[in-house]
Design an enzyme around this catalytic site. Sequence first.
Site, PDB file in Angstrom:
ATOM      1  CE  LYS A 175      -2.932   0.782   3.613  1.00  0.00           C
ATOM      2  NZ  LYS A 175      -2.808   2.145   4.158  1.00  0.00           N
ATOM      3  CB  SER A 176       3.765   2.316   2.060  1.00  0.00           C
ATOM      4  OG  SER A 176       3.171   2.265   3.320  1.00  0.00           O
ATOM      5  NE  ARG A 196      -5.598   8.764  10.664  1.00  0.00           N
ATOM      6  CZ  ARG A 196      -4.934   7.873   9.933  1.00  0.00           C
ATOM      7  NH1 ARG A 196      -5.525   7.289   8.899  1.00  0.00           N
ATOM      8  NH2 ARG A 196      -3.694   7.574  10.225  1.00  0.00           N
ATOM      9  CB  SER A 224       4.892  10.417  11.036  1.00  0.00           C
ATOM     10  OG  SER A 224       4.110  10.426   9.872  1.00  0.00           O
ATOM     11  CD  GLN A 267       0.548   8.501   6.969  1.00  0.00           C
ATOM     12  OE1 GLN A 267       0.005   9.400   7.619  1.00  0.00           O
ATOM     13  NE2 GLN A 267      -0.044   7.348   6.724  1.00  0.00           N
ATOM     14  CG  ASP A 304       0.461   0.322   9.482  1.00  0.00           C
ATOM     15  OD1 ASP A 304      -0.008   1.196  10.246  1.00  0.00           O
ATOM     16  OD2 ASP A 304       0.981   0.600   8.381  1.00  0.00           O
ATOM     17  CE  LYS A 361      -0.648   4.729  12.658  1.00  0.00           C
ATOM     18  NZ  LYS A 361       0.102   5.368  11.575  1.00  0.00           N
ATOM     19  NE  ARG A 412      -5.621   0.501  13.078  1.00  0.00           N
ATOM     20  CZ  ARG A 412      -4.928   0.600  11.961  1.00  0.00           C
ATOM     21  NH1 ARG A 412      -3.608   0.700  11.994  1.00  0.00           N
ATOM     22  NH2 ARG A 412      -5.548   0.598  10.795  1.00  0.00           N
ATOM     23  NE  ARG A 439      -2.903  -1.344   8.831  1.00  0.00           N
ATOM     24  CZ  ARG A 439      -2.470  -1.622   7.592  1.00  0.00           C
ATOM     25  NH1 ARG A 439      -2.506  -2.852   7.144  1.00  0.00           N
ATOM     26  NH2 ARG A 439      -2.000  -0.670   6.819  1.00  0.00           N
TER      27      ARG A 439
END
Length: 427
Positions: A21-22, A119, A164, A166, A313, A340, A344, A386
């Site tokens: 995915k990344s 988020r 992070s 991201q 993750d 997330k 989570r 997830r």
Amino acid sequence: MRLAFGPRQTFHFDGRVPGDKSVTHRAYLLATRARGETMIKGALRAKDTDATLAVCQALGADVEADGEDVRLRPPARLQEPARQLDCENAGTLLRLATGFLAGSGLFAVLTGDDSLRGRPMRRVVDPLRSLGARIEGRGGGEFAPLAVLPAALSGGTISLPTPSAQVKSALMLAALDAAGETVLTDLRPTRDHTERMLRQFGACLEATGDAVRIAGGQQLVSPGQVDVPGDISHAAFLLAAAVLAADGGARVWGLGLNPGRTGVLAVLRRMGAQIETVTDKDAAAEPTGEVQVRPGGLTGVDIGGDEVPSLIDELPVIAALALCAQGVTTVRGAGELRVKETDRIAALGRMAEAVGGDFEELPDGFRIHGREHLGGGRVDSQGDHRIAMAAAVLSLRCEQGVEIDGAEAAGVSFPGFFDLFAAASGR
Ligand code: S3P
């Protein structure tokens, strides 16, 4: 959608898993701003990454998709999107696209689903603003919808202590459009897919441990083809299932083994699983290989520190294992789990409670006392892919099985997961 899975002794898987995915998000975005067309092979076709493809199309990319092979022709110049860019559930897309657009000279509005609009975004917005970006959003730029306004960026030195990838990636993408050099400092170890792929697209950058140095005004050039390896975050569910089943085994090949992502393998080993890894000799930009797992004992472990980003993750499925392990598992330094797709830590607490597990919430993690017998029950995915998949893995050891509400959430990253899971567990 509600799915029910009873307990099973058997789990056998031998094959590949869908694309990373990344890596897929990054391949689409870099191909959109490179010179020349790119063939992306083995792309993840899931809701999250298809949202990225739609964003690239809205920016003028011409896309021809044949299953997992996606040919992308970039526009001569990026187009100003005529509508809001919908990032759906994808945090990676929202954050990377904000950096991507910050110095593009375009006006764009980025938004997403209810979860994504809740988020935190200041972690990217603030450092981008310090390069000169003009970004507005709810809560002073903390929440989407975000409006990115045309702005001229100038490089600078920015400290990025949030662990992070991201955030780091958003800044690197913006830095390409800045005047002068950008230096990112105080970086904690996180996945380096963007650094690797930028080099594949001909960019010059220097990445040394805790810093990245990147020159502005760089034109990316397509390498022609990008190969996306299998996603270790997908594989983790299958490997964990094979560890939980008494008669279990799994072999996954063509799998991405980026060192920033393999923390789950180290944890499975520490828990007692037998793991063999073979790295492909001709791995291109991303290390790839094969992982084979056989169940061993299953004991509790401690997880924390710089290891956390390499398995962030995978903590939901690690929690599923810990609920069935002997002894105590403690996870600390994972406060990121709270922001997330769901909180989570709280979601895992509800999953554990639903099946009769012993779970203690900590501010930045959790503590689980493993139990030999778990009853089972009904788990709500809370829209989190997830959590839905971790609950399926857990069902293998629950005496009355597990019903999963909101199972369709798995389609965000791993469409077809439940069919694969059912087949591998002999259903
Ligand atoms: C990702 C980085 C991680 C990870 C996410 C994908 C990426 O998030 O949890 O699923 O592709 O860069 P953070 O960078 O926010 O830790």
